[in-house]
Each structure stands twice: as C-alpha cells, then as structure tokens.
Write a protein that holds these residues in place. Structure first.
Motif, mmCIF file in Angstrom:
data_model
loop_
_atom_site.group_PDB
_atom_site.id
_atom_site.type_symbol
_atom_site.label_atom_id
_atom_site.label_comp_id
_atom_site.label_asym_id
_atom_site.label_seq_id
_atom_site.Cartn_x
_atom_site.Cartn_y
_atom_site.Cartn_z
ATOM 1 N N ASN A 59 0.950 -1.364 -0.137
ATOM 2 C CA ASN A 59 0.083 0.039 0.185
ATOM 3 C C ASN A 59 0.720 1.227 -0.029
ATOM 4 O O ASN A 59 0.226 2.484 -0.063
ATOM 5 C CB ASN A 59 -0.827 -0.159 1.306
ATOM 6 N N GLY A 60 2.042 1.136 0.304
ATOM 7 C CA GLY A 60 3.053 2.335 0.295
ATOM 8 C C GLY A 60 3.737 2.296 1.491
ATOM 9 O O GLY A 60 4.161 1.396 1.932
ATOM 10 N N PHE A 61 4.111 3.627 2.014
ATOM 11 C CA PHE A 61 4.898 3.724 3.224
ATOM 12 C C PHE A 61 4.111 4.024 4.377
ATOM 13 O O PHE A 61 3.221 4.582 4.519
ATOM 14 C CB PHE A 61 5.998 4.809 2.964
ATOM 15 N N PHE A 62 4.593 3.221 5.609
ATOM 16 C CA PHE A 62 4.170 3.600 7.042
ATOM 17 C C PHE A 62 5.054 3.935 8.022
ATOM 18 O O PHE A 62 6.261 3.429 7.786
ATOM 19 C CB PHE A 62 3.163 2.237 7.182
ATOM 20 N N LEU A 63 4.863 4.385 8.803
ATOM 21 C CA LEU A 63 5.722 4.803 9.890
ATOM 22 C C LEU A 63 6.133 3.595 10.882
ATOM 23 O O LEU A 63 5.174 2.832 11.320
ATOM 24 C CB LEU A 63 5.126 5.836 11.088
ATOM 25 N N ASN A 64 7.328 2.987 10.680
ATOM 26 C CA ASN A 64 7.650 1.791 11.607
ATOM 27 C C ASN A 64 8.427 2.208 12.823
ATOM 28 O O ASN A 64 7.736 1.800 13.936
ATOM 29 C CB ASN A 64 8.869 1.231 10.638
ATOM 30 N N HIS A 65 9.450 3.227 13.078
ATOM 31 C CA HIS A 65 9.731 3.708 14.210
ATOM 32 C C HIS A 65 10.350 5.130 14.217
ATOM 33 O O HIS A 65 10.952 5.361 13.014
ATOM 34 C CB HIS A 65 10.463 2.697 14.953
ATOM 35 N N ARG A 66 10.504 5.768 15.251
ATOM 36 C CA ARG A 66 11.277 7.053 15.293
ATOM 37 C C ARG A 66 12.434 6.766 16.659
ATOM 38 O O ARG A 66 12.003 6.274 17.602
ATOM 39 C CB ARG A 66 10.533 8.414 15.564
#
Length: 161
Positions: A59-66
C-alpha cells in the motif's frame, strides 16, 4: 535523442504530519525496501534530530519507528550508504555558528549509532556538503560551507574497521 523516465507518486499512510514536509535532510534505504529520513528542518519540529524509519508494503509507506540522533547538528548533514547497507553521516549544523565535523556510523535502520574515530586530522566542521560512497568501502566528502567560508576540499575516508 532524449530519454523519458516515469515518475511514481507513492502512497503514504499512518504518517504523522511533521514527517515529510522538510528540507536539508538526508535519506537512505533499508534492506527491506523501506527508507530512513534523517535530520533537516521541518515547519513543525524546526531543527529535527530524529531518525524516522518508514516501512514499505503493497500500500505504500508507513511509520515503522522514530529515534533521536545523539547530536543536534543535523541540519544540512550529508549521509552515504555503502553497498553493505552501512550508513555514514558527516557534519551538519544546529545554527550557522554551530557546525559539526563528526563522522557517525549506524545500521540502515537508524540504530547502533556510534562516532567514528579518525586516525588523523578530521575535515573542518561544515554543512551543505556532499558525502558519497565509493567502491571498496570508501567515502568521499566534497565542499560545504560554514558562515561565509566555502570549502573546495576533497576528503577520502578509507579503512573502516
């Protein structure tokens, strides 16, 4: 004859609004086709000293971690990624009077950050320079600036242990 390339816009979801609108940042890829966005300036976080890892799926990019980078001199840094996926970051600034000449290494997911100790004299602190990977696990650093001084030097980093 001229060549034509195709440009794709990739979907982003589950991303905080302060992640993508930025300037003076660096990016590199993760082994699983994600990307890491590092440093720079955003209108919400101002001087951003975070490493934001975006995962990639169908589906594209998603926030994994910061995570937070140990230095505040992250605006206009330069990053290079070797063929082994190891990442190196040099220089940057927190203000026009506070530039860095430190070289850091980290894994492609923005973890295991450590400062690289140079056996000889380091290049002068700078920002708006380039850092690129060369064959045989070497890096090349060119140019940059600090206040009213523009650098015309070239530095090769070799023999990483």
């Amino acid at each position: 004859s001229s060549k034509c390339v195709r440009v794709y816009e990739v979907a982003t979801y589950n991303l905080a609004t302060d992640i993508l609108p930025r300037l003076g940042h660096c990016i590199w890829r993760t082994p699983d086709k994600g990307i890491v966005i590092f440093g720079g300036y955003s209108k919400n976080t101002f001087r951003d000293s975070t490493l934001t890892v975006l995962g990639k799926d169908q589906n594209g990019f998603f926030l994994n971690h910061r995570s937070t980078f140990p230095s505040k001199e992250t605006l206009f840094s330069a990053a290079a990624q070797l063929e082994t996926y190891s990442v190196y970051i040099f220089g940057g600034r927190s203000s026009p009077d506070k530039a860095s000449n430190k070289l850091y290494t980290l894994d492609p997911n923005g973890l295991n950050i450590r400062e690289v100790v140079c056996a000889n004299k380091r290049p002068e602190a700078r920002w708006k320079h380039t850092l690129n990977a060369l064959p045989h696990d070497r890096l090349i650093l060119i140019g940059g600036k600090i206040r009213d001084k523009y650098f015309s030097d070239v530095h090769i980093y070799a023999a990483f242990i």
